[in-house]
Design a protein around this motif. Structure first.
Motif, PDB file in Angstrom:
ATOM      1  N   PHE A 180       0.830  -1.194   0.000  1.00 46.60           N
ATOM      2  CA  PHE A 180       0.000   0.000   0.000  1.00 46.60           C
ATOM      3  C   PHE A 180       0.873   1.256   0.000  1.00 46.60           C
ATOM      4  O   PHE A 180       1.876   1.323   0.703  1.00 46.60           O
ATOM      5  CB  PHE A 180      -0.899   0.038   1.240  1.00 46.60           C
ATOM      6  CG  PHE A 180      -1.752  -1.184   1.437  1.00 46.60           C
ATOM      7  CD1 PHE A 180      -2.109  -1.997   0.370  1.00 46.60           C
ATOM      8  CD2 PHE A 180      -2.211  -1.530   2.709  1.00 46.60           C
ATOM      9  CE1 PHE A 180      -2.896  -3.116   0.546  1.00 46.60           C
ATOM     10  CE2 PHE A 180      -3.001  -2.646   2.908  1.00 46.60           C
ATOM     11  CZ  PHE A 180      -3.342  -3.446   1.834  1.00 46.60           C
ATOM     12  N   SER A 181       0.467   2.233  -0.772  1.00 44.91           N
ATOM     13  CA  SER A 181       1.068   3.565  -0.745  1.00 44.91           C
ATOM     14  C   SER A 181      -0.075   4.559  -0.793  1.00 44.91           C
ATOM     15  O   SER A 181      -0.589   4.873  -1.872  1.00 44.91           O
ATOM     16  CB  SER A 181       2.024   3.769  -1.929  1.00 44.91           C
ATOM     17  OG  SER A 181       2.574   5.077  -1.904  1.00 44.91           O
ATOM     18  N   GLY A 182      -0.490   5.029   0.379  1.00 44.12           N
ATOM     19  CA  GLY A 182      -1.694   5.849   0.430  1.00 44.12           C
ATOM     20  C   GLY A 182      -2.886   5.036  -0.013  1.00 44.12           C
ATOM     21  O   GLY A 182      -3.141   3.940   0.497  1.00 44.12           O
ATOM     22  N   ALA A 202      -8.183  -6.157  -8.518  1.00 44.24           N
ATOM     23  CA  ALA A 202      -8.349  -4.833  -9.117  1.00 44.24           C
ATOM     24  C   ALA A 202      -9.832  -4.465  -9.208  1.00 44.24           C
ATOM     25  O   ALA A 202     -10.703  -5.353  -9.222  1.00 44.24           O
ATOM     26  CB  ALA A 202      -7.713  -4.802 -10.505  1.00 44.24           C
ATOM     27  N   PRO A 203     -10.150  -3.166  -9.299  1.00 44.45           N
ATOM     28  CA  PRO A 203     -11.557  -2.742  -9.318  1.00 44.45           C
ATOM     29  C   PRO A 203     -12.234  -2.956 -10.670  1.00 44.45           C
ATOM     30  O   PRO A 203     -12.697  -2.023 -11.318  1.00 44.45           O
ATOM     31  CB  PRO A 203     -11.473  -1.259  -8.952  1.00 44.45           C
ATOM     32  CG  PRO A 203     -10.143  -0.823  -9.450  1.00 44.45           C
ATOM     33  CD  PRO A 203      -9.229  -1.999  -9.242  1.00 44.45           C
ATOM     34  N   THR A 262       0.465  -1.728  -5.359  1.00 45.07           N
ATOM     35  CA  THR A 262       1.217  -2.440  -6.398  1.00 45.07           C
ATOM     36  C   THR A 262       1.635  -3.791  -5.835  1.00 45.07           C
ATOM     37  O   THR A 262       1.589  -4.019  -4.621  1.00 45.07           O
ATOM     38  CB  THR A 262       2.472  -1.663  -6.822  1.00 45.07           C
ATOM     39  OG1 THR A 262       3.292  -1.429  -5.664  1.00 45.07           O
ATOM     40  CG2 THR A 262       2.115  -0.329  -7.468  1.00 45.07           C
ATOM     41  N   SER A 263       2.069  -4.679  -6.742  1.00 46.68           N
ATOM     42  CA  SER A 263       2.461  -6.020  -6.312  1.00 46.68           C
ATOM     43  C   SER A 263       3.707  -6.484  -7.047  1.00 46.68           C
ATOM     44  O   SER A 263       3.794  -6.355  -8.275  1.00 46.68           O
ATOM     45  CB  SER A 263       1.322  -7.018  -6.579  1.00 46.68           C
ATOM     46  OG  SER A 263       1.744  -8.345  -6.317  1.00 46.68           O
ATOM     47  N   ARG A 264       4.639  -7.059  -6.306  1.00 47.05           N
ATOM     48  CA  ARG A 264       5.812  -7.677  -6.933  1.00 47.05           C
ATOM     49  C   ARG A 264       5.432  -8.955  -7.665  1.00 47.05           C
ATOM     50  O   ARG A 264       6.194  -9.438  -8.512  1.00 47.05           O
ATOM     51  CB  ARG A 264       6.880  -7.964  -5.886  1.00 47.05           C
ATOM     52  CG  ARG A 264       6.492  -8.979  -4.800  1.00 47.05           C
ATOM     53  CD  ARG A 264       7.608  -9.135  -3.770  1.00 47.05           C
ATOM     54  NE  ARG A 264       7.322 -10.090  -2.720  1.00 47.05           N
ATOM     55  CZ  ARG A 264       6.715  -9.821  -1.583  1.00 47.05           C
ATOM     56  NH1 ARG A 264       6.267  -8.579  -1.354  1.00 47.05           N
ATOM     57  NH2 ARG A 264       6.522 -10.768  -0.666  1.00 47.05           N
ATOM     58  N   HIS A 265       4.276  -9.506  -7.352  1.00 47.30           N
ATOM     59  CA  HIS A 265       3.847 -10.765  -7.968  1.00 47.30           C
ATOM     60  C   HIS A 265       2.979 -10.569  -9.206  1.00 47.30           C
ATOM     61  O   HIS A 265       2.782 -11.514  -9.974  1.00 47.30           O
ATOM     62  CB  HIS A 265       3.088 -11.604  -6.937  1.00 47.30           C
ATOM     63  CG  HIS A 265       3.930 -12.001  -5.763  1.00 47.30           C
ATOM     64  ND1 HIS A 265       3.520 -11.867  -4.455  1.00 47.30           N
ATOM     65  CD2 HIS A 265       5.189 -12.503  -5.711  1.00 47.30           C
ATOM     66  CE1 HIS A 265       4.476 -12.290  -3.648  1.00 47.30           C
ATOM     67  NE2 HIS A 265       5.500 -12.684  -4.381  1.00 47.30           N
ATOM     68  N   VAL A 266       2.433  -9.359  -9.375  1.00 44.40           N
ATOM     69  CA  VAL A 266       1.660  -9.000 -10.575  1.00 44.40           C
ATOM     70  C   VAL A 266       2.148  -7.614 -11.004  1.00 44.40           C
ATOM     71  O   VAL A 266       1.493  -6.610 -10.724  1.00 44.40           O
ATOM     72  CB  VAL A 266       0.146  -8.991 -10.311  1.00 44.40           C
ATOM     73  CG1 VAL A 266      -0.621  -8.801 -11.627  1.00 44.40           C
ATOM     74  CG2 VAL A 266      -0.308 -10.275  -9.622  1.00 44.40           C
TER      75      VAL A 266
END
Length: 417
Positions: A140-142, A366-367, A146-150
């Motif tokens: 999480f950033s705010g 994802a949304p 993001t994901s290192r796996h995707v």
């Protein structure tokens, strides 16, 4: 900040807290706390497995996840004066990851996870195509993740409670257990099972002990499905600013909440398809007297979604119809149609370099927008899945130059039985 009425200490397991919640539905689980109509308050929530899933590059924890113990719910919260037949009005004032804890071993401390559950431990929407365990960790950033796996995706989370609801009456609990037992009996050896019957093993029942505990543990309904009381509805738009109207079946209503999600695609298709996390939720409650009969809401909550969703305006959409992968025609099978739409989206994303499992995890987290697009044109139902194009850092639409090729990175951790 509203008064914190249900605190959780991140250094202690769920059953060692100052107030112990529950993981079964039953009218005899005592309220852990009482509030008044008009009160605003804060509740801490643990992620649904109480810390069993860790931030690493293995999917063994997803493969071996202790499904008998879910969901760990904060509550029950009694509302003074609420009576059967009323509607309990619940406003979501705010919601987010664990406050002031940006790193640590618990989901919600700056990170969350998505899992593909193996067929032998719950399965998922596409379990026939994806029978093994996979996992993705999301940082999480705010409001973004993001994901290192995707890799090569970033999106704004639609933070929401996957599970919130009121306690059932004795009659309603009996109805649940009777109808679900009848369904299980039609194919008792099915893997994954058709439903989850009461299970004393791993039951958490608030302050109950002794014979009372044993009785409720033997009768309590599992929290996995949504039911008339709300429950595990996994509605991604039930976010900050939402107002929900829950039927009341017992004195005090006995509201419970948990299973917080940083983000989720419509359907939570991998079963552990959202970005699971612990965190907080701020609520306000009111009572609408005799609201169930006045508005015809005798079962299943109605709600007004909040208006804080990320504003994605461009999508790439995929459709599916009610024809199996083997070419068998089904009659207006909307469930199958949505499966086929998701499989078409997964096949498309693999052309850019993602593995099928990475694409499946992405659709769960994802949304994305899932829509029932056609239900009258026999014999085919039509369902669609809309993927926001802005979440990718490369062009995703078809073009004359062909699919852009990405580096899929380390991929999604995988564990097989």
């Amino acid at each position: 900040m509203p008064e914190l009425i249900f605190p959780l200490d991140s250094t202690k397991p769920f059953t060692a807290q100052e107030k112990v919640g529950h993981n079964r539905w039953h009218p005899d689980i005592p309220a852990a706390v009482t509030v008044k109509a008009g009160d605003s308050f804060r509740v801490h929530c643990r992620e649904w497995f109480d810390g069993a899933i860790v931030n690493d590059d293995s999917a063994d924890d997803i493969r071996d996840a202790p499904l008998a113990g879910v969901h760990v719910l904060s509550g029950p919260i009694a509302v003074e004066g609420a009576k059967p037949g009323d509607l309990l009005i619940v406003d979501i004032l705010d919601i987010g990851p664990i406050p002031q804890e940006d790193s640590g071993p618990l989901a919600g401390q700056g990170w969350g996870y998505t899992g593909i559950f193996p067929t032998l431990n719950g399965g998922g929407f596409l379990t026939e195509q994806f029978p093994d365990a996979y996992k993705a960790i999301w940082d999480f950033s705010g409001q973004k993740t993001t994901s290192r796996h995707v890799p090569h995706v970033e999106f704004t989370g639609i933070v929401h409670p996957g599970l919130m609801g009121t306690a059932p009456s004795r009659d309603l609990l009996s109805t649940w257990n009777t109808r679900e037992a009848a369904l299980i009996a039609t194919d008792p050896d099915r893997v994954p099972p058709l439903a989850l019957p009461p299970l004393p093993d791993s039951a958490i029942l608030g302050s109950l002990t002794g014979e009372e505990f044993d009785t409720v543990a033997a009768e309590g309904a599992r929290t996995a499905p949504p039911r008339e009381n709300g429950g595990n509805q996994d509605i991604k738009n039930l976010t900050k600013g939402s107002r929900i109207f829950y039927p009341v079946f017992v004195d005090g209503a006995n509201l419970s909440v948990g299973d917080l999600h940083f983000s989720q695609g419509d359907g939570e298709i991998t079963f552990c398809g959202a970005i699971e996390m612990g965190g907080f939720i701020d609520l306000r409650v009111e009572i609408l007297r005799d609201g169930m009969s006045t508005y015809g809401v005798s079962e299943n909550a109605i709600f007004m979604p909040g208006n804080t969703d990320p504003q994605y305006s461009e999508f790439l959409a995929f459709s599916g119809t009610s024809v199996t992968l083997d070419g068998e025609q089904r009659y207006l099978d909307s469930h199958l149609a949505y499966q086929r739409a998701c499989l078409h989206a997964i096949d498309y994303l693999t052309k850019f370099g993602y593995s099928p499992e990475q694409a499946y995890l992405l659709l769960g987290a994802a949304p994305i927008e899932g829509r029932l697009s056609g239900v009258v044109d026999i014999p085919n139902a039509c369902a669609t899945v809309y993927i926001p194009t802005a979440i990718f850092d490369f062009p995703i639409a078809p073009s004359a130059s062909g699919p852009f090729q990405i580096d899929p990175g380390i991929g999604a951790p995988h564990s097989a039985f």
